[in-house]
Design an enzyme around this catalytic site. Structure first.
Site, PDB file in Angstrom:
ATOM      1  N   HIS A 100       0.845  -1.200   0.000  1.00 24.95           N
ATOM      2  CA  HIS A 100       0.000   0.000   0.000  1.00 24.95           C
ATOM      3  C   HIS A 100       0.871   1.237   0.000  1.00 24.95           C
ATOM      4  CE1 HIS A 100       0.705  -1.284   4.143  1.00 24.95           C
ATOM      5  NE2 HIS A 100       0.721   0.004   4.468  1.00 24.95           N
ATOM      6  N   HIS A 102       1.017   5.263   1.010  1.00 24.86           N
ATOM      7  CA  HIS A 102       0.395   6.291   1.852  1.00 24.86           C
ATOM      8  C   HIS A 102       0.462   7.629   1.133  1.00 24.86           C
ATOM      9  CE1 HIS A 102       0.680   4.046   5.830  1.00 24.86           C
ATOM     10  NE2 HIS A 102       1.567   3.366   5.123  1.00 24.86           N
TER      11      HIS A 102
HETATM   12  P1  AMP Z   1       1.994   0.243   7.320  1.00 27.61           P
HETATM   13  O1  AMP Z   1       2.753   0.476   8.586  1.00 27.61           O
HETATM   14  O2  AMP Z   1       2.578   0.947   6.143  1.00 27.61           O
HETATM   15  O3  AMP Z   1       1.741  -1.226   7.075  1.00 27.61           O
HETATM   16  O4  AMP Z   1       0.606   0.964   7.550  1.00 27.61           O
HETATM   17  C1  AMP Z   1      -0.626   0.324   7.683  1.00 27.61           C
HETATM   18  C2  AMP Z   1      -1.656   1.399   7.766  1.00 27.61           C
HETATM   19  O5  AMP Z   1      -2.917   0.783   7.667  1.00 27.61           O
HETATM   20  C3  AMP Z   1      -1.621   2.197   9.074  1.00 27.61           C
HETATM   21  O6  AMP Z   1      -1.446   3.577   8.773  1.00 27.61           O
HETATM   22  C4  AMP Z   1      -3.000   1.915   9.677  1.00 27.61           C
HETATM   23  O7  AMP Z   1      -3.543   3.038  10.339  1.00 27.61           O
HETATM   24  C5  AMP Z   1      -3.818   1.514   8.471  1.00 27.61           C
HETATM   25  N1  AMP Z   1      -4.951   0.654   8.734  1.00 27.61           N
HETATM   26  C6  AMP Z   1      -4.956  -0.499   9.446  1.00 27.61           C
HETATM   27  N2  AMP Z   1      -6.185  -1.031   9.454  1.00 27.61           N
HETATM   28  C7  AMP Z   1      -6.987  -0.199   8.734  1.00 27.61           C
HETATM   29  C8  AMP Z   1      -8.375  -0.200   8.376  1.00 27.61           C
HETATM   30  N3  AMP Z   1      -9.204  -1.166   8.768  1.00 27.61           N
HETATM   31  N4  AMP Z   1      -8.847   0.825   7.626  1.00 27.61           N
HETATM   32  C9  AMP Z   1      -8.026   1.811   7.233  1.00 27.61           C
HETATM   33  N5  AMP Z   1      -6.708   1.865   7.522  1.00 27.61           N
HETATM   34  C10 AMP Z   1      -6.186   0.872   8.268  1.00 27.61           C
END
Ligand code: AMP
Ligand code: ZN
Length: 142
Positions: A100, A102
């Protein structure tokens, strides 16, 4: 779809999300724990862990979505700029193992840092080391 993947569950509609964009290959939705107002995640609909795992066309689709979404996100929250980043692999802080990107909107005086703030102790490289690294990357892209 990976059974234990929260983002695959969002794609399948099993977990709710605030979707802001969707096409055949890509989904974008608001991060549930935003770093700033408008923090958005852009994901491929197919489950792949890292950028290296993406088939080429899908990587392009994600980047094309980023290209269109970034100005839209900035406009929607009246941002002054944005950081775009991928925590690519667990060593880089990736917590959700579905690749993903950001989009983090930024605001003058918000107190945040640049991408450079992710590392505090930088390596001191000799010219030879720079040359070796560049040669290694060129060889790996052949
Ligand atoms: P990463 O550390 O790059 O894997 O970031 C994962 C991101 O996913 C974090 O910023 C979380 O806040 C976000 N996240 C986790 N669960 C959800 C969800 N159900 N809906 C939206 N964002 C999420
Ligand atoms: Zn997944």
């Amino acid at each position: 779809m990976a059974d234990d993947c929260i983002f695959c569950k969002i794609i399948a509609g099993e977990i709710p999300s605030r979707t802001v964009y969707e096409d055949d290959n890509v989904l974008a939705f608001l991060d549930v724990n935003p770093l700033t107002k408008g923090h958005t995640l852009v994901i491929p609909k197919a489950h792949h862990q890292t950028i290296a795992d993406l088939p080429a066309g899908l990587g392009e689709a994600v980047f094309e979505a980023l290209y269109h979404l970034t100005p839209a996100v900035e406009q929607a929250v009246s941002a002054d700029g944005s950081n775009i980043g991928v925590n690519n692999g667990t060593a880089a802080g990736q917590e959700v193992q579905h690749v993903h990107a950001h989009i983090v909107p930024r605001f003058e005086g918000d107190g945040g840092g640049a991408v450079h703030s992710i590392i505090r102790t930088m390596p001191e490289l000799t010219d030879e080391e720079f040359d070796d690294i560049a040669a290694g990357i060129r060889a790996a892209t052949d």
